[in-house]
Design a protein around this motif. Structure first.
Motif, PDB file in Angstrom:
ATOM      1  N   SER A 175      34.478  13.314 -10.887  1.00  0.00           N
ATOM      2  CA  SER A 175      33.861  12.272 -10.053  1.00  0.00           C
ATOM      3  C   SER A 175      33.030  11.343 -10.920  1.00  0.00           C
ATOM      4  CB  SER A 175      32.983  12.889  -8.954  1.00  0.00           C
ATOM      5  OG  SER A 175      31.953  13.667  -9.516  1.00  0.00           O
ATOM      6  N   HIS A 176      32.943  10.091 -10.486  1.00  0.00           N
ATOM      7  CA  HIS A 176      32.171   9.071 -11.203  1.00  0.00           C
ATOM      8  C   HIS A 176      30.850   8.827 -10.472  1.00  0.00           C
ATOM      9  CE1 HIS A 176      35.338   7.709 -14.030  1.00  0.00           C
ATOM     10  NE2 HIS A 176      36.156   8.102 -13.065  1.00  0.00           N
ATOM     11  N   LYS A 177      29.760   8.727 -11.238  1.00  0.00           N
ATOM     12  CA  LYS A 177      28.447   8.410 -10.693  1.00  0.00           C
ATOM     13  C   LYS A 177      27.940   7.129 -11.361  1.00  0.00           C
ATOM     14  CE  LYS A 177      28.067  12.387  -8.435  1.00  0.00           C
ATOM     15  NZ  LYS A 177      28.021  12.477  -6.963  1.00  0.00           N
ATOM     16  N   LEU A 178      27.498   6.187 -10.557  1.00  0.00           N
ATOM     17  CA  LEU A 178      26.938   4.926 -11.078  1.00  0.00           C
ATOM     18  C   LEU A 178      25.448   4.922 -10.789  1.00  0.00           C
ATOM     19  CD1 LEU A 178      29.691   2.494  -9.740  1.00  0.00           C
ATOM     20  CD2 LEU A 178      29.612   3.689 -11.944  1.00  0.00           C
ATOM     21  N   LEU A 179      24.652   4.780 -11.838  1.00  0.00           N
ATOM     22  CA  LEU A 179      23.203   4.933 -11.709  1.00  0.00           C
ATOM     23  C   LEU A 179      22.484   3.711 -12.279  1.00  0.00           C
ATOM     24  CD1 LEU A 179      20.951   6.910 -10.847  1.00  0.00           C
ATOM     25  CD2 LEU A 179      21.035   7.877 -13.153  1.00  0.00           C
ATOM     26  N   ALA A 180      21.808   2.954 -11.412  1.00  0.00           N
ATOM     27  CA  ALA A 180      21.031   1.777 -11.830  1.00  0.00           C
ATOM     28  C   ALA A 180      19.546   2.135 -11.809  1.00  0.00           C
ATOM     29  CB  ALA A 180      21.307   0.598 -10.897  1.00  0.00           C
ATOM     30  N   LEU A 181      18.904   2.013 -12.960  1.00  0.00           N
ATOM     31  CA  LEU A 181      17.495   2.414 -13.085  1.00  0.00           C
ATOM     32  C   LEU A 181      16.631   1.219 -13.475  1.00  0.00           C
ATOM     33  CD1 LEU A 181      17.916   5.754 -15.102  1.00  0.00           C
ATOM     34  CD2 LEU A 181      17.560   5.501 -12.647  1.00  0.00           C
ATOM     35  N   PRO A 182      15.357   1.227 -13.078  1.00  0.00           N
ATOM     36  CA  PRO A 182      14.434   0.174 -13.530  1.00  0.00           C
ATOM     37  C   PRO A 182      13.972   0.454 -14.952  1.00  0.00           C
ATOM     38  CG  PRO A 182      13.261   1.757 -12.181  1.00  0.00           C
ATOM     39  CD  PRO A 182      14.703   2.184 -12.160  1.00  0.00           C
ATOM     40  N   ALA A 183      13.463  -0.548 -15.614  1.00  0.00           N
ATOM     41  CA  ALA A 183      12.855  -0.334 -16.929  1.00  0.00           C
ATOM     42  C   ALA A 183      11.579   0.480 -16.748  1.00  0.00           C
ATOM     43  CB  ALA A 183      12.551  -1.675 -17.586  1.00  0.00           C
ATOM     44  N   GLY A 184      11.226   1.207 -17.798  1.00  0.00           N
ATOM     45  CA  GLY A 184       9.963   1.950 -17.748  1.00  0.00           C
ATOM     46  C   GLY A 184      10.113   3.408 -17.367  1.00  0.00           C
ATOM     47  N   VAL A 185      11.351   3.918 -17.268  1.00  0.00           N
ATOM     48  CA  VAL A 185      11.531   5.341 -16.970  1.00  0.00           C
ATOM     49  C   VAL A 185      11.143   6.139 -18.214  1.00  0.00           C
ATOM     50  CG1 VAL A 185      13.179   7.147 -16.348  1.00  0.00           C
ATOM     51  CG2 VAL A 185      13.358   4.878 -15.303  1.00  0.00           C
ATOM     52  N   GLY A 186      10.188   7.041 -18.058  1.00  0.00           N
ATOM     53  CA  GLY A 186       9.680   7.796 -19.189  1.00  0.00           C
ATOM     54  C   GLY A 186      10.453   9.072 -19.451  1.00  0.00           C
ATOM     55  N   ALA A 187       9.995   9.845 -20.432  1.00  0.00           N
ATOM     56  CA  ALA A 187      10.629  11.112 -20.765  1.00  0.00           C
ATOM     57  C   ALA A 187      10.318  12.152 -19.698  1.00  0.00           C
ATOM     58  CB  ALA A 187      10.138  11.590 -22.127  1.00  0.00           C
ATOM     59  N   GLY A 188      11.263  13.066 -19.504  1.00  0.00           N
ATOM     60  CA  GLY A 188      11.048  14.149 -18.557  1.00  0.00           C
ATOM     61  C   GLY A 188      11.209  13.770 -17.106  1.00  0.00           C
ATOM     62  N   GLN A 189      11.880  12.646 -16.822  1.00  0.00           N
ATOM     63  CA  GLN A 189      12.078  12.196 -15.449  1.00  0.00           C
ATOM     64  C   GLN A 189      13.466  12.583 -14.951  1.00  0.00           C
ATOM     65  OE1 GLN A 189       9.562  10.427 -13.629  1.00  0.00           O
ATOM     66  NE2 GLN A 189       8.426  11.208 -15.393  1.00  0.00           N
ATOM     67  N   ASP A 190      13.527  13.214 -13.779  1.00  0.00           N
ATOM     68  CA  ASP A 190      14.815  13.511 -13.154  1.00  0.00           C
ATOM     69  C   ASP A 190      15.414  12.215 -12.624  1.00  0.00           C
ATOM     70  OD1 ASP A 190      14.196  16.126 -13.688  1.00  0.00           O
ATOM     71  OD2 ASP A 190      13.716  16.671 -11.618  1.00  0.00           O
ATOM     72  N   VAL A 191      16.692  11.987 -12.935  1.00  0.00           N
ATOM     73  CA  VAL A 191      17.304  10.712 -12.533  1.00  0.00           C
ATOM     74  C   VAL A 191      18.458  10.865 -11.547  1.00  0.00           C
ATOM     75  CG1 VAL A 191      16.556   9.425 -14.574  1.00  0.00           C
ATOM     76  CG2 VAL A 191      18.714  10.705 -14.636  1.00  0.00           C
ATOM     77  N   VAL A 192      19.149  12.003 -11.578  1.00  0.00           N
ATOM     78  CA  VAL A 192      20.245  12.189 -10.621  1.00  0.00           C
ATOM     79  C   VAL A 192      20.529  13.676 -10.486  1.00  0.00           C
ATOM     80  CG1 VAL A 192      22.176  12.040 -12.259  1.00  0.00           C
ATOM     81  CG2 VAL A 192      22.510  11.311  -9.897  1.00  0.00           C
ATOM     82  N   GLU A 193      20.987  14.051  -9.305  1.00  0.00           N
ATOM     83  CA  GLU A 193      21.333  15.445  -9.024  1.00  0.00           C
ATOM     84  C   GLU A 193      22.851  15.566  -8.888  1.00  0.00           C
ATOM     85  OE1 GLU A 193      20.631  17.641  -5.072  1.00  0.00           O
ATOM     86  OE2 GLU A 193      18.848  18.154  -6.266  1.00  0.00           O
ATOM     87  N   LEU A 194      23.426  16.597  -9.492  1.00  0.00           N
ATOM     88  CA  LEU A 194      24.867  16.820  -9.465  1.00  0.00           C
ATOM     89  C   LEU A 194      25.151  18.127  -8.743  1.00  0.00           C
ATOM     90  CD1 LEU A 194      25.528  16.035 -13.240  1.00  0.00           C
ATOM     91  CD2 LEU A 194      25.733  14.434 -11.320  1.00  0.00           C
ATOM     92  N   ARG A 195      26.226  18.151  -7.988  1.00  0.00           N
ATOM     93  CA  ARG A 195      26.618  19.384  -7.320  1.00  0.00           C
ATOM     94  C   ARG A 195      28.135  19.546  -7.394  1.00  0.00           C
ATOM     95  NH1 ARG A 195      24.534  18.663  -1.334  1.00  0.00           N
ATOM     96  NH2 ARG A 195      22.734  17.862  -2.474  1.00  0.00           N
ATOM     97  N   VAL A 196      28.566  20.788  -7.530  1.00  0.00           N
ATOM     98  CA  VAL A 196      29.991  21.091  -7.577  1.00  0.00           C
ATOM     99  C   VAL A 196      30.463  21.354  -6.156  1.00  0.00           C
ATOM    100  CG1 VAL A 196      31.749  22.694  -8.404  1.00  0.00           C
ATOM    101  CG2 VAL A 196      29.856  22.035  -9.903  1.00  0.00           C
ATOM    102  N   SER A 197      31.375  20.528  -5.686  1.00  0.00           N
ATOM    103  CA  SER A 197      31.873  20.665  -4.324  1.00  0.00           C
ATOM    104  C   SER A 197      32.829  21.839  -4.211  1.00  0.00           C
ATOM    105  CB  SER A 197      32.592  19.377  -3.889  1.00  0.00           C
ATOM    106  OG  SER A 197      31.704  18.291  -3.883  1.00  0.00           O
ATOM    107  N   ASP A 198      32.752  22.512  -3.056  1.00  0.00           N
ATOM    108  CA  ASP A 198      33.710  23.571  -2.758  1.00  0.00           C
ATOM    109  C   ASP A 198      34.970  22.887  -2.221  1.00  0.00           C
ATOM    110  OD1 ASP A 198      35.193  25.673  -1.842  1.00  0.00           O
ATOM    111  OD2 ASP A 198      33.547  26.664  -0.793  1.00  0.00           O
ATOM    112  N   LEU A 199      35.977  22.744  -3.079  1.00  0.00           N
ATOM    113  CA  LEU A 199      37.155  21.965  -2.720  1.00  0.00           C
ATOM    114  C   LEU A 199      38.001  22.621  -1.636  1.00  0.00           C
ATOM    115  CD1 LEU A 199      38.219  20.746  -6.278  1.00  0.00           C
ATOM    116  CD2 LEU A 199      36.856  19.553  -4.560  1.00  0.00           C
ATOM    117  N   THR A 200      37.757  23.912  -1.396  1.00  0.00           N
ATOM    118  CA  THR A 200      38.477  24.579  -0.305  1.00  0.00           C
ATOM    119  C   THR A 200      37.711  24.506   1.003  1.00  0.00           C
ATOM    120  OG1 THR A 200      37.469  26.728  -0.794  1.00  0.00           O
ATOM    121  CG2 THR A 200      39.514  26.184  -1.950  1.00  0.00           C
TER     122      THR A 200
END
Length: 329
Positions: free
Chosen positions: A226-251
């Motif tokens: 899967s493709h994820k497109l992530l647009a962020l503002p300037a100024g994001v520092g270190a240690g910041q969570d930016v996106v959550e990923l999950r593995v779908s149960d395809l069945t």
């Protein structure tokens, strides 16, 4: 002869005499007139009191405070300095009457150093936070403006991103989708790599099994991308969570697999990101501050524990495109 006296008449042998009540004195024409005890210094008011003459008497009253005047009835009433034009306001100022005083005010966007001083423009652009991006001072006001790709919010101060993809109806080539970034857009490649086919229901790329043993039980594929497109503002520092990923149960669409772990397989240009597991999900986070205007393409592998092989199998891939704005909004 009573009409010759204004008040009372006393008969005397061969004539009459007019008299006046206390506080009045008799005039030669027989009329009574008031004695002004205050002017004649005939009162007994205290030194800190003011004498107010009344018909036939007088009153001793306390003097009025500054900005008030005494009426003939002994009341203190406000002096309207503005109406009487005895204020000290400059001609560019407006006089506003107050109880016991007045105030010199300037039009909105102007200020003064006090009564008698002219109104001068306030440079609102010198005040931090007036505009989110650019501020232009005007005579008596200001105007905010935004960079290209943004529009001014109805609050007239902050900037909102323009979603060119939806507003402009951008059409991209096959296997590409419009990626709305903060302040711009692009057509991102979301094609399925070799060995994968597009699932029309979920838009996922499904990996065909090369042999039956590779397939997820009950399916004809061994994994998804899967493709994820992530647009962020300037100024994001270190240690910041930016996106959550999950593995779908395809069945079982709509559910995700809990027993998973994630690995950052590929990153462009030494991308400052890491991935960790949290509650059965993968969390992409920053390891260093993100530079303004930077763009990254990341590939993350998701592994699921398989009861059949009693081990971990790679079942999911994520391609994450990250675009950082030039501005902190």
């Amino acid at each position: 002869m009573l009409g010759a006296c204004s008040h009372s008449c006393i008969n005397v042998p061969g004539s009459y005499r007019c008299t006046c009540p206390p506080g009045l004195r008799l005039l030669p024409n027989g009329k009574c007139t008031d004695i002004d005890e205050c002017a004649a210094k005939m009162h007994n008011c205290h030194y800190d009191e003011q004498c107010v003459n009344t018909v036939g008497s007088f009153k001793c009253v306390r003097p009025c405070q500054r900005g008030f005047k005494l009426t003939g009835t002994g009341e203190c009433v406000d002096i309207d300095e503005c109406a009487k034009m005895i204020d000290r306001c400059h001609f560019t100022q407006e006089c506003r009457n107050l109880q016991g005083s007045y105030r010199c005010i300037c039009p909105p966007g102007f200020r003064s150093d006090g009564p008698g001083f002219p109104c001068t423009d306030i440079n609102e652009c010198d005040i931090a936070g007036t505009c989110q991006h650019n501020c232009t001072n005007l005579d008596g006001g200001f105007i905010c403006s935004c960079p290209s790709g943004y529009r001014l919010n109805p609050n007239k101060r902050t900037c909102d991103d323009i979603d060119e993809c939806s507003e402009n109806g951008v059409t991209c080539a096959a296997d590409h989708t419009c990626f709305n970034k903060r302040g711009s857009y692009s057509c991102a490649d979301v094609s399925c790599p070799a060995g994968y086919v597009r699932d029309p229901g979920t838009s996922l790329c499904l990996k065909r099994c090369r042999q039956r043993s590779e397939c997820i039980p009950g399916t004809w594929y061994s994994g998804s991308l899967s493709h994820k497109l992530l647009a962020l503002p300037a100024g994001v520092g270190a240690g910041q969570d930016v996106v959550e990923l999950r593995v779908s149960d395809l069945t079982n669409p709509g559910r995700h697999v809990q027993r998973t772990f994630f690995r950052l397989a590929q990153r462009s240009g030494g991308a400052p990101f890491g991935v960790r597991r949290k509650n059965g999900r993968g969390v992409l986070y920053t390891t260093r501050p993100l530079p303004a205007g930077a763009e990254y393409r990341l590939e993350i592998d998701g592994f699921t524990y398989s009861q059949e092989v009693r081990g971990w199998q790679e079942t999911s891939k994520f391609v994450v495109s990250v675009a950082v704005s030039m501005y902190p909004y």
